[in-house]
Write a protein that holds these residues in place. Structure first.
Motif, mmCIF file in Angstrom:
data_model
loop_
_atom_site.group_PDB
_atom_site.id
_atom_site.type_symbol
_atom_site.label_atom_id
_atom_site.label_comp_id
_atom_site.label_asym_id
_atom_site.label_seq_id
_atom_site.Cartn_x
_atom_site.Cartn_y
_atom_site.Cartn_z
ATOM 1 N N SER A 1 -3.796 3.923 -0.102
ATOM 2 C CA SER A 1 -4.203 3.403 -1.410
ATOM 3 C C SER A 1 -3.385 2.168 -1.755
ATOM 4 O O SER A 1 -2.296 1.952 -1.212
ATOM 5 C CB SER A 1 -4.037 4.478 -2.485
ATOM 6 O OG SER A 1 -2.687 4.889 -2.558
ATOM 7 N N LEU A 2 -3.918 1.361 -2.669
ATOM 8 C CA LEU A 2 -3.228 0.140 -3.092
ATOM 9 C C LEU A 2 -1.977 0.476 -3.887
ATOM 10 O O LEU A 2 -1.972 1.408 -4.681
ATOM 11 C CB LEU A 2 -4.146 -0.715 -3.972
ATOM 12 C CG LEU A 2 -5.311 -1.416 -3.283
ATOM 13 C CD1 LEU A 2 -6.203 -2.078 -4.327
ATOM 14 C CD2 LEU A 2 -4.818 -2.440 -2.286
ATOM 15 N N THR B 1 -11.033 -3.232 2.350
ATOM 16 C CA THR B 1 -11.302 -1.859 2.778
ATOM 17 C C THR B 1 -10.044 -1.303 3.434
ATOM 18 O O THR B 1 -9.520 -1.880 4.385
ATOM 19 C CB THR B 1 -12.473 -1.827 3.787
ATOM 20 O OG1 THR B 1 -13.593 -2.480 3.199
ATOM 21 C CG2 THR B 1 -12.835 -0.405 4.142
ATOM 22 N N GLU C 1 -1.811 -4.178 -8.306
ATOM 23 C CA GLU C 1 -2.959 -4.234 -9.208
ATOM 24 C C GLU C 1 -4.215 -4.622 -8.431
ATOM 25 O O GLU C 1 -4.179 -5.491 -7.563
ATOM 26 C CB GLU C 1 -2.707 -5.242 -10.324
ATOM 27 C CG GLU C 1 -1.645 -4.788 -11.303
ATOM 28 C CD GLU C 1 -1.495 -5.747 -12.469
ATOM 29 O OE1 GLU C 1 -2.468 -6.460 -12.789
ATOM 30 O OE2 GLU C 1 -0.407 -5.763 -13.040
ATOM 31 N N GLU C 2 -5.337 -3.972 -8.773
ATOM 32 C CA GLU C 2 -6.595 -4.216 -8.061
ATOM 33 C C GLU C 2 -7.057 -5.662 -8.151
ATOM 34 O O GLU C 2 -7.704 -6.176 -7.253
ATOM 35 C CB GLU C 2 -7.697 -3.297 -8.605
ATOM 36 C CG GLU C 2 -7.516 -1.850 -8.249
ATOM 37 C CD GLU C 2 -8.696 -1.001 -8.709
ATOM 38 O OE1 GLU C 2 -9.528 -1.487 -9.501
ATOM 39 O OE2 GLU C 2 -8.778 0.146 -8.263
ATOM 40 N N ASP C 3 -6.741 -6.340 -9.277
ATOM 41 C CA ASP C 3 -7.205 -7.707 -9.483
ATOM 42 C C ASP C 3 -6.293 -8.761 -8.861
ATOM 43 O O ASP C 3 -6.546 -9.971 -9.011
ATOM 44 C CB ASP C 3 -7.351 -7.997 -10.983
ATOM 45 C CG ASP C 3 -8.488 -7.185 -11.598
ATOM 46 O OD1 ASP C 3 -9.426 -6.834 -10.859
ATOM 47 O OD2 ASP C 3 -8.430 -6.903 -12.807
ATOM 48 N N HIS D 1 -9.789 -10.310 -3.726
ATOM 49 C CA HIS D 1 -8.823 -9.529 -4.496
ATOM 50 C C HIS D 1 -8.431 -8.281 -3.716
ATOM 51 O O HIS D 1 -9.133 -7.869 -2.785
ATOM 52 C CB HIS D 1 -9.413 -9.137 -5.852
ATOM 53 C CG HIS D 1 -9.712 -10.319 -6.719
ATOM 54 N ND1 HIS D 1 -10.886 -11.022 -6.645
ATOM 55 C CD2 HIS D 1 -8.963 -10.932 -7.667
ATOM 56 C CE1 HIS D 1 -10.874 -12.013 -7.510
ATOM 57 N NE2 HIS D 1 -9.710 -11.994 -8.145
ATOM 58 N N ALA D 2 -7.345 -7.662 -4.125
ATOM 59 C CA ALA D 2 -6.862 -6.452 -3.457
ATOM 60 C C ALA D 2 -7.936 -5.376 -3.418
ATOM 61 O O ALA D 2 -8.110 -4.689 -2.406
ATOM 62 C CB ALA D 2 -5.604 -5.940 -4.153
ATOM 63 N N LYS D 3 -8.705 -5.225 -4.508
ATOM 64 C CA LYS D 3 -9.731 -4.176 -4.567
ATOM 65 C C LYS D 3 -10.870 -4.425 -3.581
ATOM 66 O O LYS D 3 -11.624 -3.510 -3.253
ATOM 67 C CB LYS D 3 -10.277 -4.058 -5.986
ATOM 68 C CG LYS D 3 -11.031 -5.288 -6.463
ATOM 69 C CD LYS D 3 -11.498 -5.139 -7.886
ATOM 70 C CE LYS D 3 -12.139 -6.448 -8.366
ATOM 71 N NZ LYS D 3 -12.368 -6.441 -9.781
ATOM 72 N N ASP D 4 -11.031 -5.676 -3.081
ATOM 73 C CA ASP D 4 -12.107 -6.018 -2.148
ATOM 74 C C ASP D 4 -11.783 -5.632 -0.711
ATOM 75 O O ASP D 4 -12.656 -5.707 0.158
ATOM 76 C CB ASP D 4 -12.392 -7.532 -2.199
ATOM 77 C CG ASP D 4 -12.771 -8.011 -3.588
ATOM 78 O OD1 ASP D 4 -13.370 -7.229 -4.339
ATOM 79 O OD2 ASP D 4 -12.437 -9.174 -3.914
ATOM 80 N N VAL E 1 0.840 -1.201 0.000
ATOM 81 C CA VAL E 1 0.000 0.000 0.000
ATOM 82 C C VAL E 1 0.875 1.252 0.000
ATOM 83 O O VAL E 1 2.066 1.191 0.322
ATOM 84 C CB VAL E 1 -0.948 0.046 1.228
ATOM 85 C CG1 VAL E 1 -1.923 -1.110 1.224
ATOM 86 C CG2 VAL E 1 -0.176 0.084 2.536
#
Length: 196
Positions: free
Chosen positions: A164-165, A158, A168-170, A153-156, A128
């Motif tokens: 911020s990440l 909170t 990759e979000e996926d 996944h990373a985007k899931d 992050v």
């Protein structure tokens, strides 16, 4: 995140022999670098540094030779592979308000769906970007009721405000696997029956 205060002394001796002498005195050799400045070779009190490094991504307030104060975060820590004591530490110089990229441990809570499912940590830590003085100690993910085949996944995940990440979000962080049933080798059961 709270700051840990550590005193450090500048180091003028280098090499294996000097490092051994430092460690015998219950101190740890290290390097402070960043912001385009020349690397600063330091010596840290061994026990105090060990306690500070128990917290991942700890913010360290360094008092160097009683003259200058700097903020730093651990970048690389070398430990003895057998005994576990600290051999060397690299610290990254940071400033208040500056964003840094770090890896934050992933903590899970809850129970998987019944049925002997297994949780695989694809990533033990999530990369992050956060302000140096506000790095979260961990990110918590609920795995309540997840069944085999499910993945997080990373985007899931909170993240706290201002974080911020840095991946990759996926990217898969956790996944649930079906437990493999163990089969008895053929012929074992038959042999036991004939002996009786």
């Amino acid at each position: 995140m709270s700051e840990v205060k550590l005193s450090a002394e500048t180091r003028t001796e280098f090499g294996k022999g000097a490092a051994r002498r430092i460690r015998r005195a219950d101190k740890v050799p290290g390097v402070l670098y960043g912001h385009g400045s020349e690397p600063l070779h330091l010596t840290f009190p061994g026990h105090d540094l060990l306690l500070a490094l128990r917290t991942p991504n700890v913010l360290i307030s360094l008092d160097i030779d009683g003259k200058t104060n700097e903020l730093a975060i651990p970048k690389a820590v070398q430990r003895d592979p057998l005994k576990g004591f600290l051999e060397h530490v690299d610290l990254l110089l940071v400033k208040r308000g500056e964003k840094v990229t770090v890896e934050v441990p992933v903590h899970t809570e809850g129970e998987l769906a019944p049925g002997g499912n297994l949780l695989e940590h694809v990533l033990d830590a999530l990369p992050v970007e956060a302000e140096a003085t506000h790095i979260p100690e961990q990110v918590t993910v609920s795995i309540e009721g997840l069944e085999a085949g499910a993945s997080i996944h990373a985007k899931d995940i909170t993240l706290p405000n201002g974080v911020s990440l840095a991946i990759e979000e996926d990217a898969v962080v956790l996944q649930v696997l079906q437990a493999q049933a163990e089969e008895a080798p053929e012929g074992e059961g038959e042999a036991e029956e004939t002996e009786a």
